[in-house]
Design a protein around this motif. Structure first.
Motif, PDB file in Angstrom:
ATOM      1  N   ASP A 123       0.800  -1.226   0.000  1.00 15.62           N
ATOM      2  CA  ASP A 123       0.000   0.000   0.000  1.00 15.62           C
ATOM      3  C   ASP A 123       0.830   1.273   0.000  1.00 15.62           C
ATOM      4  N   GLN A 124       2.110   1.178  -0.358  1.00 15.17           N
ATOM      5  CA  GLN A 124       2.959   2.364  -0.394  1.00 15.17           C
ATOM      6  C   GLN A 124       3.660   2.513  -1.738  1.00 15.17           C
ATOM      7  N   ALA A 125       2.969   2.189  -2.817  1.00 21.61           N
ATOM      8  CA  ALA A 125       3.525   2.367  -4.158  1.00 21.61           C
ATOM      9  C   ALA A 125       3.468   3.847  -4.506  1.00 21.61           C
ATOM     10  N   ARG A 126       4.636   4.430  -4.847  1.00 24.21           N
ATOM     11  CA  ARG A 126       4.647   5.865  -5.086  1.00 24.21           C
ATOM     12  C   ARG A 126       5.803   6.280  -5.993  1.00 24.21           C
ATOM     13  N   ASN A 127       5.661   7.467  -6.589  1.00 21.54           N
ATOM     14  CA  ASN A 127       6.726   8.116  -7.337  1.00 21.54           C
ATOM     15  C   ASN A 127       7.503   9.037  -6.402  1.00 21.54           C
ATOM     16  N   ALA A 128       8.779   9.253  -6.708  1.00 19.94           N
ATOM     17  CA  ALA A 128       9.587  10.064  -5.801  1.00 19.94           C
ATOM     18  C   ALA A 128      10.783  10.662  -6.519  1.00 19.94           C
ATOM     19  N   ILE A 129      11.375  11.665  -5.891  1.00 20.98           N
ATOM     20  CA  ILE A 129      12.739  12.087  -6.182  1.00 20.98           C
ATOM     21  C   ILE A 129      13.583  11.560  -5.030  1.00 20.98           C
ATOM     22  N   ALA A 130      14.520  10.702  -5.355  1.00 21.81           N
ATOM     23  CA  ALA A 130      15.343  10.046  -4.337  1.00 21.81           C
ATOM     24  C   ALA A 130      16.758  10.605  -4.367  1.00 21.81           C
ATOM     25  N   VAL A 131      17.410  10.540  -3.219  1.00 24.59           N
ATOM     26  CA  VAL A 131      18.783  11.034  -3.092  1.00 24.59           C
ATOM     27  C   VAL A 131      19.606  10.029  -2.304  1.00 24.59           C
ATOM     28  N   ASN A 132      20.906  10.215  -2.316  1.00 26.77           N
ATOM     29  CA  ASN A 132      21.780   9.384  -1.506  1.00 26.77           C
ATOM     30  C   ASN A 132      21.417   9.535  -0.031  1.00 26.77           C
ATOM     31  N   GLU A 133      21.578   8.470   0.727  1.00 21.78           N
ATOM     32  CA  GLU A 133      21.122   8.419   2.108  1.00 21.78           C
ATOM     33  C   GLU A 133      21.740   9.510   2.978  1.00 21.78           C
ATOM     34  N   ASP A 134      22.993   9.886   2.713  1.00 21.40           N
ATOM     35  CA  ASP A 134      23.669  10.914   3.510  1.00 21.40           C
ATOM     36  C   ASP A 134      23.566  12.295   2.874  1.00 21.40           C
ATOM     37  N   SER A 135      22.573  12.487   2.021  1.00 22.15           N
ATOM     38  CA  SER A 135      22.344  13.789   1.400  1.00 22.15           C
ATOM     39  C   SER A 135      22.121  14.864   2.464  1.00 22.15           C
ATOM     40  N   PRO A 136      22.543  16.096   2.193  1.00 20.98           N
ATOM     41  CA  PRO A 136      22.353  17.167   3.171  1.00 20.98           C
ATOM     42  C   PRO A 136      20.935  17.717   3.224  1.00 20.98           C
ATOM     43  N   ILE A 137      20.056  17.290   2.341  1.00 22.58           N
ATOM     44  CA  ILE A 137      18.679  17.780   2.365  1.00 22.58           C
ATOM     45  C   ILE A 137      17.717  16.620   2.572  1.00 22.58           C
ATOM     46  N   THR A 138      16.505  16.958   3.031  1.00 21.83           N
ATOM     47  CA  THR A 138      15.501  15.930   3.311  1.00 21.83           C
ATOM     48  C   THR A 138      14.199  16.133   2.551  1.00 21.83           C
ATOM     49  N   SER A 139      14.050  17.254   1.851  1.00 21.74           N
ATOM     50  CA  SER A 139      12.779  17.578   1.204  1.00 21.74           C
ATOM     51  C   SER A 139      13.020  18.183  -0.175  1.00 21.74           C
ATOM     52  N   ILE A 140      12.070  17.952  -1.076  1.00 16.23           N
ATOM     53  CA  ILE A 140      12.187  18.515  -2.424  1.00 16.23           C
ATOM     54  C   ILE A 140      12.211  20.037  -2.375  1.00 16.23           C
ATOM     55  N   ASP A 141      11.534  20.638  -1.386  1.00 15.45           N
ATOM     56  CA  ASP A 141      11.509  22.100  -1.349  1.00 15.45           C
ATOM     57  C   ASP A 141      12.848  22.703  -0.917  1.00 15.45           C
ATOM     58  N   GLU A 142      13.830  21.862  -0.578  1.00 18.30           N
ATOM     59  CA  GLU A 142      15.185  22.336  -0.298  1.00 18.30           C
ATOM     60  C   GLU A 142      16.120  22.174  -1.498  1.00 18.30           C
ATOM     61  N   LEU A 143      15.629  21.530  -2.538  1.00 17.32           N
ATOM     62  CA  LEU A 143      16.513  21.143  -3.638  1.00 17.32           C
ATOM     63  C   LEU A 143      16.986  22.334  -4.452  1.00 17.32           C
ATOM     64  N   ALA A 144      16.106  23.272  -4.741  1.00 16.89           N
ATOM     65  CA  ALA A 144      16.491  24.421  -5.576  1.00 16.89           C
ATOM     66  C   ALA A 144      17.627  25.218  -4.934  1.00 16.89           C
ATOM     67  N   ALA A 145      17.543  25.414  -3.635  1.00 17.49           N
ATOM     68  CA  ALA A 145      18.566  26.215  -2.943  1.00 17.49           C
ATOM     69  C   ALA A 145      19.885  25.466  -2.796  1.00 17.49           C
ATOM     70  N   ASN A 146      19.854  24.165  -2.989  1.00 16.91           N
ATOM     71  CA  ASN A 146      21.056  23.344  -2.845  1.00 16.91           C
ATOM     72  C   ASN A 146      21.414  22.622  -4.137  1.00 16.91           C
ATOM     73  N   ALA A 147      20.952  23.164  -5.258  1.00 13.48           N
ATOM     74  CA  ALA A 147      21.129  22.499  -6.549  1.00 13.48           C
ATOM     75  C   ALA A 147      22.587  22.225  -6.870  1.00 13.48           C
ATOM     76  N   ASP A 148      23.470  23.147  -6.476  1.00 16.23           N
ATOM     77  CA  ASP A 148      24.874  22.972  -6.807  1.00 16.23           C
ATOM     78  C   ASP A 148      25.488  21.754  -6.122  1.00 16.23           C
ATOM     79  N   LEU A 149      24.929  21.332  -4.995  1.00 14.59           N
ATOM     80  CA  LEU A 149      25.431  20.157  -4.288  1.00 14.59           C
ATOM     81  C   LEU A 149      25.120  18.867  -5.052  1.00 14.59           C
ATOM     82  N   PHE A 150      24.181  18.954  -5.986  1.00 19.59           N
ATOM     83  CA  PHE A 150      23.758  17.788  -6.771  1.00 19.59           C
ATOM     84  C   PHE A 150      24.155  17.942  -8.242  1.00 19.59           C
ATOM     85  N   GLY A 151      25.179  18.747  -8.482  1.00 22.51           N
ATOM     86  CA  GLY A 151      25.614  18.955  -9.855  1.00 22.51           C
ATOM     87  C   GLY A 151      24.607  19.690 -10.686  1.00 22.51           C
ATOM     88  N   ASN A 152      23.647  20.349 -10.026  1.00 23.43           N
ATOM     89  CA  ASN A 152      22.593  21.118 -10.697  1.00 23.43           C
ATOM     90  C   ASN A 152      21.766  20.261 -11.658  1.00 23.43           C
TER      91      ASN A 152
END
Length: 307
Positions: A123-152
């Motif tokens: 009952d938990q089938a879903r689409n996602a944006i996934a990151v490495n487990e030790d990523s410095p962010i936890t939410s998609i709404d943090e991604l834009a401000a930290n884009a450079d950490l992910f090679g943009n």
């Protein structure tokens, strides 16, 4: 599931053309009235959605379990439209991969009154944006401000995938990610990038879906989706042809009680499709059962307690 196929929710000409293949393959529904000693018919035909890994894995898991119980089981992989048409026409007995309420809604609307709903096993089938487990962010709404950490960049899969459309049309504008490169490629290419980045200890953001064996193979986690733009979780249902529960009363009770948690499902998929490369699904299912020796007895006990 291979989300290159998720967008094929509507019925079309291809379904009619492929149906001829499914019928011609000679793997029709159970026609024998012989039983296996528990009141069930002996022969069983499973229709499987081609490329949908979770459905393939569970189908072969049931095949292994049932063969040990004396059933004769056949499997056929085809487009979902072919599977549902064949199921309602009696060419298949059961399918373990109906995604509801959204992905297979068209098929439910068209064929729902010609199927038997047998149970929900995930009952938990879903689409996602996934990151490495030790990523410095936890939410998609943090991604834009930290884009450079992910090679943009966000590494995606096939252009025709429902996951790709959802990311491009909803998540990217909704979370202000337009300045990031959205790399549309293929599922194998995305997984190769994911493996390379996690092996190297680098940050990476990819589009992914659950269930998938990557969650077992790599140290990754989903980013939170506070705006719900990647869609709500769905359920995966098992469905049978009309008369299934009457012809398979014992198996119906097992299917009703059947559940897989994330650890079980991801490890099964990882073994079948990553470690063994999908080369011998029967052997992979049996190897998983050997590594989980109480699974069948636990399923039977759960079925008995629910009766």
């Amino acid at each position: 599931m291979s989300h290159a196929l998720i967008s094929r929710g509507a019925l079309g000409v291809a379904t009619i053309v492929m149906l001829g293949f499914a019928v011609a393959s000679g793997t029709g529904a159970a026609s024998s009235t012989s039983a296996v000693g528990n009141g069930d018919e002996q022969t069983l035909s499973i229709g499987i959605h081609s490329g949908w890994d979770e459905g393939i894995a569970v189908s072969y898991l049931f095949k292994a379990m049932l063969e040990d119980e004396g059933y004769t089981v056949t499997t056929t992989e085809a487009d979902p439209g072919v599977v549902y048409t064949g199921l309602t026409g009696g060419d298949f007995d059961v399918n373990f991969d109906m995604w509801l309420p959204n992905t297979h809604a068209d098929y439910l609307e068209t064929y729902g009154d010609q199927m038997e709903q047998l149970g929900v096993w995930y009952d938990q089938a879903r689409n996602a944006i996934a990151v490495n487990e030790d990523s410095p962010i936890t939410s998609i709404d943090e991604l834009a401000a930290n884009a450079d950490l992910f090679g943009n960049r966000i590494v995606g899969i096939e252009a025709g995938a429902g996951l790709t459309a959802m990311t491009k049309d909803k998540a990217i504008p909704g979370y202000g990610l337009e300045n990031m490169d959205f790399l549309i490629s293929s599922t194998p290419a995305m997984l190769a990038e994911l493996k390379g980045a996690t092996d190297a200890g680098e940050n990476i953001a990819v589009t992914l879906w659950s269930p998938h064996w990557a969650y077992d193979a790599f140290p990754i986690r989903d980013l939170e989706d506070p705006k719900g733009l990647m869609g709500e979780a769905e359920e995966i249902h098992s469905v049978g042809r009309t008369g299934f529960a009457e012809d398979y009363p014992t198996l119906s009770s097992w299917i009703s009680a059947f559940k897989l948690d994330d650890d079980q499902l991801f490890s099964l998929e990882n073994l079948m499709f990553n470690e063994n490369g999908g080369s011998d699904n029967d052997a992979s299912a049996r190897a998983w059962l050997e590594a989980n020796p109480t699974f069948v007895d636990d399923l039977k006990a759960a079925s008995a307690s629910a009766s």
